[in-house]
Design a protein around this motif. Structure first.
Motif, short mmCIF file in Angstrom:
data_model
loop_
_atom_site.label_atom_id
_atom_site.label_comp_id
_atom_site.label_asym_id
_atom_site.label_seq_id
_atom_site.Cartn_x
_atom_site.Cartn_y
_atom_site.Cartn_z
N THR A 72 -4.68 4.85 1.82
CA THR A 72 -5.27 3.64 1.25
C THR A 72 -5.97 3.95 -0.07
OG1 THR A 72 -5.58 2.56 3.39
CG2 THR A 72 -7.02 1.84 1.61
N PHE A 73 -5.76 3.09 -1.05
CA PHE A 73 -6.44 3.25 -2.35
C PHE A 73 -7.33 2.05 -2.61
CE2 PHE A 73 -6.56 2.48 -7.01
CZ PHE A 73 -7.30 3.60 -7.36
N SER A 74 -8.56 2.35 -3.09
CA SER A 74 -9.50 1.29 -3.43
C SER A 74 -10.36 1.75 -4.59
CB SER A 74 -10.40 0.94 -2.22
OG SER A 74 -11.39 0.01 -2.58
N VAL A 75 -10.53 0.88 -5.58
CA VAL A 75 -11.45 1.15 -6.69
C VAL A 75 -12.04 -0.19 -7.12
CG1 VAL A 75 -9.63 1.01 -8.46
CG2 VAL A 75 -11.76 2.24 -8.95
N TYR B 137 2.85 0.94 -8.35
CA TYR B 137 3.69 0.66 -7.20
C TYR B 137 2.90 0.84 -5.90
CZ TYR B 137 7.40 1.19 -10.65
OH TYR B 137 8.19 1.05 -11.76
N TYR B 138 3.12 -0.05 -4.95
CA TYR B 138 2.44 0.05 -3.67
C TYR B 138 3.39 -0.40 -2.56
CZ TYR B 138 2.09 -5.03 -3.69
OH TYR B 138 2.40 -6.37 -3.70
N THR B 139 3.13 0.12 -1.35
CA THR B 139 3.97 -0.25 -0.20
C THR B 139 3.44 -1.51 0.47
OG1 THR B 139 4.50 2.09 0.14
CG2 THR B 139 4.99 0.57 1.95
N THR B 140 2.14 -1.54 0.77
CA THR B 140 1.50 -2.71 1.37
C THR B 140 0.19 -2.99 0.65
OG1 THR B 140 0.35 -1.36 3.03
CG2 THR B 140 2.51 -2.28 3.65
N ALA B 141 -0.35 -4.20 0.85
CA ALA B 141 -1.60 -4.58 0.20
C ALA B 141 -2.45 -5.40 1.16
CB ALA B 141 -1.34 -5.37 -1.08
N THR C 11 6.95 -2.05 -3.28
CA THR C 11 8.16 -1.33 -2.89
C THR C 11 7.74 -0.11 -2.08
OG1 THR C 11 10.19 -0.26 -3.70
CG2 THR C 11 8.19 0.10 -4.97
N PRO C 12 8.52 0.34 -1.13
CA PRO C 12 8.18 1.58 -0.42
C PRO C 12 8.11 2.75 -1.39
CG PRO C 12 9.87 0.37 0.77
CD PRO C 12 9.73 -0.31 -0.57
#
Length: 332
Positions: free
Chosen positions: A72-75, A112-116, A132-133
């Motif tokens: 998971t990425f968060s900023v 690019y991200y897989t889910t949000a 996109t995966p």
């Protein structure tokens, strides 16, 4: 057609157009031009990325460079003013926007991200990100395994072992050697790490490494801010040429406008100082550090002031509201 019906149709069309603009881009397969092809060594990863994190990366403030995050990425700010590689994250929790300034040298705005998260989908800038995966674009686990191996086996080669003196000072003299090892039993005796280097400009190309070994599950703090430390944790104040402030280093390194832009928030001219933690599996806290951190088994906690450099870590975790601003200093 009656005026009332025309108004209804116009309203529906406006909604459709607005919705389509705000929806994220979606692609089914990774195109060749969007795949990561920049190399898989520590030096190459730190050239392209501000953060390369196997699991979660939770930041609190402005991040100038791009990121690769396997979890998971968060900023709580913007990202990528100086990106010249795409960012890839598995799950996007929070990101205000892709920075669109033109004076940092960015050549890529791709994210690019897989889910949000559901909250992210309500962001008015969400349409700028591509769903996109990411496995089709970058092999995060495969590259990370190589980085871990290099951290453990390569960066430590030919290291000069140093110890703390009676005043609690550990000195690494880059005029006489480029690779040092500081065992954890010496870390606990020390309060200061003094880096001696006559030619500051050589930090751009010199390839310097300071290895902290035997840390294992213990925590450690490296501080470039002169701030307070943590109780029951080794707190090392990092100095250059006996000066507790890193400002003379950045000012001299970029004198005449060479490399640094926007008050030295970005340097694409090379910065080759690495703090390597090959066996640390606890928390490595970074208080406004100048230099890259490589800690493949650890949680890196960037806090306090500004950080000049990149991070390779198992995970990254902000410490409450005390969030560092990450300035992008590429390795090469």
């Amino acid at each position: 057609m009656k005026k009332g019906m025309k108004r209804i149709i116009a309203f529906v069309l406006a909604l459709v157009m607005t919705f389509s603009v705000q929806m994220p881009q979606q692609v089914e397969a990774a195109s060749a031009e969007d795949r990561y092809t920049g190399g898989d060594s520590i030096e190459e990863i730190l050239t392209y990325y501000q953060y390369f994190v196997l699991n979660d990366c939770l930041l609190g403030n402005h991040c100038v460079g791009p990121v690769v995050v396997g979890g998971t990425f968060s900023v709580n700010s913007t990202l990528g003013d100086a990106a010249y590689a795409p960012s890839y994250v598995n799950h996007l929790e929070q990101l205000n926007d892709i920075a669109n300034t033109t004076d940092y040298g960015a050549t890529s705005r791709d994210f690019y991200y897989t889910t949000a998260s559901d909250s992210m989908k309500g962001n008015t800038n969400f349409y700028k990100f591509t769903q996109t995966p990411i496995k089709g674009y970058i092999d995060v686990e495969g590259i990370f395994a190589k980085l871990q191996k290099q951290s453990k086996e390569v960066l430590v080669q030919n290291a000069v072992k140093v110890s703390a003196n009676d005043s609690g000072v550990i000195e690494c003299n880059f005029n006489t050697a480029k690779v040092y090892e500081i065992p954890y039993e010496e870390v606990v005796k020390a309060t200061t790490l003094n880096i001696v280097i006559d030619n500051i400009d050589s930090l751009k190309t010199g390839q310097y490494v300071i290895n902290f070994t035997g840390v294992n599950t213990n925590n450690i703090v490296l501080d470039n801010t002169g701030g307070s430390g943590e109780e029951n944790t080794p707190n090392i104040s990092v100095q250059f040429n006996n000066n507790p402030s890193k400002n003379p280093v950045t000012e001299q390194l970029f004198s005449g406008g060479q490399g640094g832009t926007n008050n030295n928030q970005c340097n694409l001219g090379g910065m080759t100082l690495i703090y390597n933690f090959p066996d640390a599996s606890g928390v490595v806290r970074n208080n406004g550090l100048f230099g890259h951190i490589v800690a493949p088994l650890a949680t890196v906690t960037p806090t306090g002031g500004n950080m000049e450099g990149g991070v390779i870590a198992k995970s990254c975790q902000r410490a409450g509201e005390d969030a560092v601003e990450s300035h992008f200093f590429s390795y090469y």
